[in-house]
Design a protein around this motif. Structure first.
Motif, short mmCIF file in Angstrom:
data_model
loop_
_atom_site.label_atom_id
_atom_site.label_comp_id
_atom_site.label_asym_id
_atom_site.label_seq_id
_atom_site.Cartn_x
_atom_site.Cartn_y
_atom_site.Cartn_z
N VAL A 1 5.49 11.00 12.34
CA VAL A 1 6.15 10.94 11.22
C VAL A 1 7.19 10.06 11.13
N GLY A 2 7.27 9.08 10.09
CA GLY A 2 8.31 8.27 9.88
C GLY A 2 8.16 6.90 10.96
N CYS A 3 7.13 7.04 11.70
CA CYS A 3 7.01 5.88 12.69
C CYS A 3 6.86 4.51 12.08
N ARG A 4 7.57 3.34 12.39
CA ARG A 4 7.43 2.20 11.97
C ARG A 4 6.98 1.05 13.04
N CYS A 5 6.57 1.53 13.94
CA CYS A 5 6.11 0.75 15.15
C CYS A 5 4.62 0.23 14.67
N PHE A 6 4.33 -1.08 15.49
CA PHE A 6 2.86 -1.45 15.13
C PHE A 6 2.44 -2.02 16.49
N MET A 7 1.06 -2.49 16.30
CA MET A 7 0.49 -2.87 17.46
C MET A 7 0.20 -4.49 17.45
N VAL A 8 0.28 -5.28 18.31
CA VAL A 8 -0.34 -6.52 18.68
C VAL A 8 -1.28 -6.80 19.48
N TYR A 9 -2.48 -7.03 18.97
CA TYR A 9 -3.82 -7.19 19.62
C TYR A 9 -3.81 -8.76 20.18
N GLU A 10 -3.60 -8.83 21.65
CA GLU A 10 -3.65 -10.13 21.98
C GLU A 10 -4.88 -10.64 22.56
N VAL A 11 -5.49 -11.72 22.00
CA VAL A 11 -7.00 -11.96 22.57
C VAL A 11 -6.99 -13.06 23.43
N GLY B 1 7.88 12.07 -1.26
CA GLY B 1 6.91 11.07 -1.63
C GLY B 1 7.13 9.88 -0.76
N GLU B 2 8.29 9.39 -0.43
CA GLU B 2 8.52 8.17 0.42
C GLU B 2 8.25 8.63 1.65
N MET B 3 8.41 9.64 2.49
CA MET B 3 8.12 9.96 3.72
C MET B 3 6.63 9.94 4.06
N LEU B 4 5.99 10.61 3.09
CA LEU B 4 4.41 10.82 3.04
C LEU B 4 3.84 9.45 3.04
N ALA B 5 4.37 8.70 2.26
CA ALA B 5 3.90 7.53 1.79
C ALA B 5 4.06 6.37 3.07
N ARG B 6 5.04 6.50 3.70
CA ARG B 6 5.34 5.51 4.91
C ARG B 6 4.64 6.00 5.92
N THR B 7 4.53 7.42 6.31
CA THR B 7 3.70 7.91 7.37
C THR B 7 2.20 7.81 7.19
N GLU B 8 1.61 8.13 5.98
CA GLU B 8 0.08 7.77 5.82
C GLU B 8 -0.12 6.49 5.68
N THR B 9 0.56 5.54 5.13
CA THR B 9 0.31 4.08 4.83
C THR B 9 0.30 3.57 6.41
N MET B 10 1.30 3.85 7.20
CA MET B 10 1.27 3.13 8.35
C MET B 10 0.24 3.87 9.28
N THR B 11 -0.02 5.08 9.24
CA THR B 11 -1.33 5.38 9.92
C THR B 11 -2.66 4.91 9.42
N TYR C 1 0.86 -1.23 -0.05
CA TYR C 1 0.14 0.10 -0.10
C TYR C 1 0.85 1.24 0.11
N GLY C 2 1.89 1.18 0.45
CA GLY C 2 3.03 2.47 0.65
C GLY C 2 3.06 2.80 -0.94
N GLU C 3 3.56 1.83 -1.63
CA GLU C 3 4.02 2.11 -3.10
C GLU C 3 2.70 2.76 -3.89
N GLN C 4 1.38 2.22 -3.51
CA GLN C 4 0.45 2.98 -4.20
C GLN C 4 0.06 4.37 -3.57
N VAL C 5 0.43 4.53 -2.27
CA VAL C 5 0.28 5.96 -1.79
C VAL C 5 0.95 6.69 -2.22
N ARG C 6 2.47 6.38 -2.35
CA ARG C 6 3.70 7.08 -3.12
C ARG C 6 3.26 7.36 -4.54
N THR C 7 3.02 6.59 -5.15
CA THR C 7 2.57 6.64 -6.94
C THR C 7 1.51 7.71 -6.76
#
Length: 347
Positions: free
Chosen positions: A324-334, A238-248, A14-20
């Motif tokens: 901005v530029g965050c690459r962290c993620f959440m794990v949801y433990e059920v 483009g790279e920074m915007l794509a990473r931030t907005e895709t991760m968001t 999806y990052g590539e789609q946002v960047r493009t």
């Protein structure tokens, strides 16, 4: 598939789609201008009119908004696929699904995308205003000033390149100072340009030769080198915007996917624990290194050492310094056992 691998896969897709989508919007704007109109307005000193003639319309970024919506949907669909197998007391399997047509999720996504596009357009207007005003103040030829902004036609592609459309106001200043360094003929200032990380290094030999001979670079070459530098900064944007907005979008989609299962009664709030995971490398910001491994209830917040409160990584309501530029993620433990006990009690 491990969570980190899945996040990386989604980000790549999806990052590539946002960047493009972003770069395509910028390309369309630059190649839709009528240069003659911009030049005529600059000749009259009408900077506002010249900016309007460039056509920085929010509608130009509709494809970008759709790409962000696709990332949101992809994140939600991936998350329900990661939920553990749970059965009703009857033995029937609980089916988890993610629906993008949820009123609250759609509203928040639409508001975020609209705010993003408004910010992009406003920042570009500021950058372009600075470049045009500076050109007029310096007595620069209006046509050359306009071309510095919208770019010049590349004969190989018949498309405009080397302009500043799409850059932030800060990046436009980098381009302006780089152009001044290259045009100065001053060995020290030329050397300063060679320290710019995003420069096109294919010109280094030519610049070094000018430094050694003490001669100025030809104006046409200054324009070409500056244009390549501007293109490099646009690629970075483009790279920074794509990473931030895709991760968001991914983070929001995954969070909403869990909330949909709670709202439908398939699991309960108390069945879910959120756990913060960082990318675990030297690029991770200090505040997120500290948050790595921390847990919170589903409706809880993660409190950054900065004082910011985040529902999840890339929470759009958090300060930009945490997003901005965050690459962290959440794990949801059920808690499967908790879910089973609750369903047995309700049966």
């Amino acid at each position: 598939m491990a969570y980190r691998d899945e996040i990386d896969r989604l980000l790549a897709q999806y990052g590539e789609q946002v960047r493009t989508a972003f770069l395509s919007a910028i390309d369309d704007i630059a190649n839709s201008v009528t240069l003659k109109v911009i030049v005529e307005r600059l000749e009259r000193g009408d900077v506002n009119g010249a900016i309007e003639a460039i056509g920085l319309d929010p509608q130009a970024f509709e494809r970008l908004e759709r790409a962000i919506a696709d990332a949101y949907a992809g994140g939600g669909e991936a998350e329900v696929g990661n939920l553990p197998a749970i059965r009703e007391p009857s033995g029937a399997r609980v089916i988890f699904r993610f629906g993008t047509r949820n009123t609250e999720g759609e509203r928040q996504l639409r508001e975020h995308s609209s705010t993003l596009v408004t910010r992009i357009v406003a920042d570009q207007r500021e950058a372009i205003r600075g470049a045009l005003s500076e050109g007029l103040a310096e007595g620069k030829n209006p046509r050359a000033t306009a071309l510095d902004v919208v770019g010049r036609i590349d004969r190989a592609t018949n498309r405009r390149t080397g302009g500043i459309i799409g850059l932030t106001a800060a990046q436009e200043r980098y381009v302006a100072s780089a152009r001044a360094e290259l045009a100065s003929g001053d060995p020290k200032r030329l050397q300063a340009f060679l320290e710019r990380e995003r420069r096109d290094k294919r010109f280094d030999r030519t610049i070094n030769a000018a430094i050694k001979s003490g001669s100025a670079l030809p104006a046409e070459l200054v324009t070409r080198i500056t244009g390549r530098y501007a293109d490099s900064l646009l690629a970075l944007r483009g790279e920074m915007l794509a990473r931030t907005e895709t991760m968001t979008a991914l983070a929001k989609g995954r969070d909403d996917a869990i909330r949909q299962q709670i709202d439908s009664g398939k699991i309960a709030n108390e069945d879910v624990t959120k756990r913060w995971r960082s990318a675990k490398d030297e690029r991770v910001r200090l505040t997120h290194r500290i948050l790595d491994g921390k847990s919170a209830p589903m409706d809880g917040f993660f409190v950054s050492p900065s004082g910011a409160m985040l529902k999840h990584p890339c929470d759009p309501s958090a300060p930009a310094s945490e997003v901005v530029g965050c690459r962290c993620f959440m794990v949801y433990e059920v808690d499967r056992i908790g879910v089973a006990v609750r369903k047995m009690q309700a049966a």
